[in-house]
Scaffold this motif. Sequence first.
Motif, short mmCIF file in Angstrom:
data_model
loop_
_atom_site.label_atom_id
_atom_site.label_comp_id
_atom_site.label_asym_id
_atom_site.label_seq_id
_atom_site.Cartn_x
_atom_site.Cartn_y
_atom_site.Cartn_z
N GLY A 1 7.34 10.02 0.88
CA GLY A 1 7.43 8.69 0.25
C GLY A 1 8.88 8.38 -0.12
O GLY A 1 9.38 7.27 0.11
N HIS B 1 4.65 13.03 -1.66
CA HIS B 1 5.68 12.30 -2.41
C HIS B 1 7.07 12.38 -1.79
O HIS B 1 7.77 11.37 -1.69
CB HIS B 1 5.68 12.81 -3.87
CG HIS B 1 6.07 11.78 -4.86
ND1 HIS B 1 7.37 11.64 -5.28
CD2 HIS B 1 5.34 10.84 -5.52
CE1 HIS B 1 7.44 10.66 -6.14
NE2 HIS B 1 6.20 10.15 -6.31
N GLY C 1 10.30 1.57 -8.89
CA GLY C 1 9.26 2.08 -7.99
C GLY C 1 9.52 1.72 -6.55
O GLY C 1 10.58 2.00 -6.00
N GLU C 2 8.54 1.02 -5.93
CA GLU C 2 8.73 0.60 -4.55
C GLU C 2 8.95 -0.92 -4.49
O GLU C 2 8.59 -1.57 -3.54
CB GLU C 2 7.56 1.03 -3.63
CG GLU C 2 6.22 1.22 -4.36
CD GLU C 2 5.61 -0.07 -4.90
OE1 GLU C 2 5.98 -0.42 -6.05
OE2 GLU C 2 4.80 -0.71 -4.22
N TYR D 1 0.82 -1.22 0.00
CA TYR D 1 0.00 0.00 0.00
C TYR D 1 0.86 1.27 0.00
O TYR D 1 0.58 2.22 0.72
CB TYR D 1 -0.94 0.02 1.22
CG TYR D 1 -1.80 -1.24 1.32
CD1 TYR D 1 -2.72 -1.54 0.28
CD2 TYR D 1 -1.70 -2.09 2.43
CE1 TYR D 1 -3.49 -2.69 0.38
CE2 TYR D 1 -2.46 -3.22 2.52
CZ TYR D 1 -3.36 -3.53 1.49
OH TYR D 1 -4.11 -4.66 1.57
N PHE D 2 1.87 1.29 -0.80
CA PHE D 2 2.77 2.45 -0.77
C PHE D 2 2.11 3.70 -1.33
O PHE D 2 2.43 4.83 -0.97
CB PHE D 2 4.07 2.13 -1.54
CG PHE D 2 5.13 3.17 -1.34
CD1 PHE D 2 5.66 3.42 -0.06
CD2 PHE D 2 5.59 3.95 -2.40
CE1 PHE D 2 6.63 4.40 0.12
CE2 PHE D 2 6.55 4.93 -2.22
CZ PHE D 2 7.08 5.16 -0.95
N LYS E 1 1.21 -11.19 -2.11
CA LYS E 1 0.27 -10.04 -2.11
C LYS E 1 -1.17 -10.55 -1.98
O LYS E 1 -1.94 -10.10 -1.14
CB LYS E 1 0.41 -9.25 -3.41
CG LYS E 1 1.65 -8.39 -3.47
CD LYS E 1 1.45 -7.04 -2.79
CE LYS E 1 2.74 -6.20 -2.89
NZ LYS E 1 2.77 -5.11 -1.94
P1 GH3 Z 1 0.41 -2.80 -3.20
O1 GH3 Z 1 0.32 -3.17 -1.80
O2 GH3 Z 1 -0.51 -3.52 -4.08
O3 GH3 Z 1 1.80 -2.88 -3.73
O4 GH3 Z 1 -0.06 -1.30 -3.22
P2 GH3 Z 1 0.81 -0.07 -3.65
O5 GH3 Z 1 0.07 1.12 -3.38
O6 GH3 Z 1 2.10 -0.17 -2.97
O7 GH3 Z 1 1.03 -0.31 -5.15
P3 GH3 Z 1 0.84 0.56 -6.43
O8 GH3 Z 1 1.57 -0.16 -7.53
O9 GH3 Z 1 -0.58 0.78 -6.63
O10 GH3 Z 1 1.48 1.93 -6.14
C1 GH3 Z 1 2.84 2.10 -6.10
C2 GH3 Z 1 3.12 3.49 -5.73
O11 GH3 Z 1 4.48 3.74 -5.47
C3 GH3 Z 1 2.71 4.42 -6.82
C4 GH3 Z 1 3.85 5.32 -7.02
O12 GH3 Z 1 3.53 6.67 -7.00
C5 GH3 Z 1 4.71 5.03 -5.83
N1 GH3 Z 1 6.07 5.25 -6.23
C6 GH3 Z 1 6.80 4.57 -7.18
N2 GH3 Z 1 8.07 5.09 -7.25
C7 GH3 Z 1 8.13 6.11 -6.30
C8 GH3 Z 1 9.15 7.01 -5.91
O13 GH3 Z 1 10.26 7.02 -6.41
N3 GH3 Z 1 8.85 7.88 -4.91
C9 GH3 Z 1 7.64 7.93 -4.32
N4 GH3 Z 1 7.42 8.79 -3.35
N5 GH3 Z 1 6.66 7.10 -4.71
C10 GH3 Z 1 6.89 6.21 -5.67
#
Ligand code: GH3
Length: 510
Positions: A391, A388, A417-418, A378-379, A489
């Motif tokens: 994050g 952000h 990403g995450e 749930y990032f 997941k």
């Molecule tokens: P899940 O538990 O299913 O993984 O839910 P989630 O919200 O983690 O997954 P989802 O793929 O829906 O969202 C990933 C989010 O991570 C969306 C994106 O904005 C955020 N993200 C990806 N890269 C970065 C980054 O470099 N910095 C920040 N702050 N956020 C990021």
Amino acid sequence: MKNTHDLIAGKIRLPSPPAIAIRILDAVRRDDFSFKDLGCIIKSDPALMAQILKVANSPYYNCSQKVTSIETALSILGTNAVKNIALSVVLFSGLKKKVDNGFDFELFWRRAVSAAVAAELTAALVGLPDPEIFVTALLQDIGVILFYASCPEDYQLVLNAKFATMQPLNEVEQHFFGFDHQQLGAELLESWHLPEDIHVPILYHHSNDQVPERYRKQVDILKVSDYLSAVYHGCRSVDKCKMVRCVLHDKFGFQGEAVDDLIDAVATRSLDIFSSFDIPAGSVRPFSLILQEANEELSKLNNSYDLLMIELRQAKEKAEKLANELFCANARLHEMAFRDCLTGLYNHRYFQEMLDKEIERAKRYENELSLLFLDIDYFKKVNDTYGHPTGDRVLAEISRVMEQSVRNVDFVARYGGEEFAVILPETGFQAARNVAERLRGNIENHVIEVDGRTIKVTVSIGCTGCNCDQIKGKGALVDLADRALYIAKLSGRNMVHAMNKEEDAGAVVR
Ligand code: GH3
Ligand code: MG
Ligand code: MG
């Protein structure tokens, strides 16, 4: 068997002496001798008289008043000095006529005069003044001229052999002729009725072991005079100086400054007398001056060498510093190319490379290999709630926790990403599950503080591990880890799902 006298007579016709020389010698030998007699003889030859006055006025004799007549010369310089000058002039001008252009008469004459000066100075130093020593030293090598005058071609062979073999001259002469210049010179001077005090020391000046006791000291002085003259008119001056010191020490007990002064005095006194005998001075300078100049040249060379070395060292240090900076810059560039700038973890590209390499290595060394995929749960909500930038902070902190939870040999990479990936070399499936669980637990328990607020996140982990036989390739391994993560997941998040075969439903660890 022929004696030396016959041998010489058979090969060399001894020239008759200049009549005036004989008259001078006879005059000084007579008991009823008077200054006047000697004066008359000299005055009978105007050229000789002029030459004697010239020499008498040279700095060598250091007269306080100008010498304008033979009578003054005799009263100021004494009979012996006047006789020496007269004989030197007469004998050498006679000899000069006998040798052709091939013989370096000038050098010979210069050497003879320096030897005579040296002998006189040495005799005075060691306290053995000898009225004949000047003439004896002057004439010691007269046999050489006679050899050359009589058989120039044969004698040139002797000289060549001497330089080629470095043997003493008298030994080479003995080999070629059966007699040497000592014997020839002595024979000549005896035939001219010169006193025994002159021709006997000359007979032994290279053969000290046979010299009659009575003439031993004269012969030693001749030896020193020969070396001293060679210091200035021969080669290997430093060696000749050593020989001078050696004989003066061993035979007369002299050493140190007195000897240094003697060596220098030979040059200055020779120079005083050369021009009055019409001898070009050449490059004669006191030996101490030559040494001093040589030392100055040497120290100049040393200084420029030292400077060169300093510049070289500085250039080397600069080059090393530059090379070092270049190395560090390259290393930084290299790191930057493989690192993710937000988290500092290895990037996706490097992860791909490392996974290829580790698969290769595992196969080659028959090791096990495991791979974990992690995804923050749930990032999106973290971003939405805290913004952000926060994050980003969370991503960076979770990265640190991951790095600290594994070994140095493991690779933690940001997959995108995450999402993260961890390669666990030489790690079997079961061990990998334990690592995954430790990671999950550490992240779950980690509290992140941002602006006075605390944030906690969890991760889902897909875990796969296999031994070398089971590795089918990178694609299959990545796919398995990805599918395991997907199952984690689906199974509720904050958990590890481990799969080591494709069909394996795996076990979910919580
Ligand atoms: P899940 O538990 O299913 O993984 O839910 P989630 O919200 O983690 O997954 P989802 O793929 O829906 O969202 C990933 C989010 O991570 C969306 C994106 O904005 C955020 N993200 C990806 N890269 C970065 C980054 O470099 N910095 C920040 N702050 N956020 C990021
Ligand atoms: Mg995601
Ligand atoms: Mg996520």
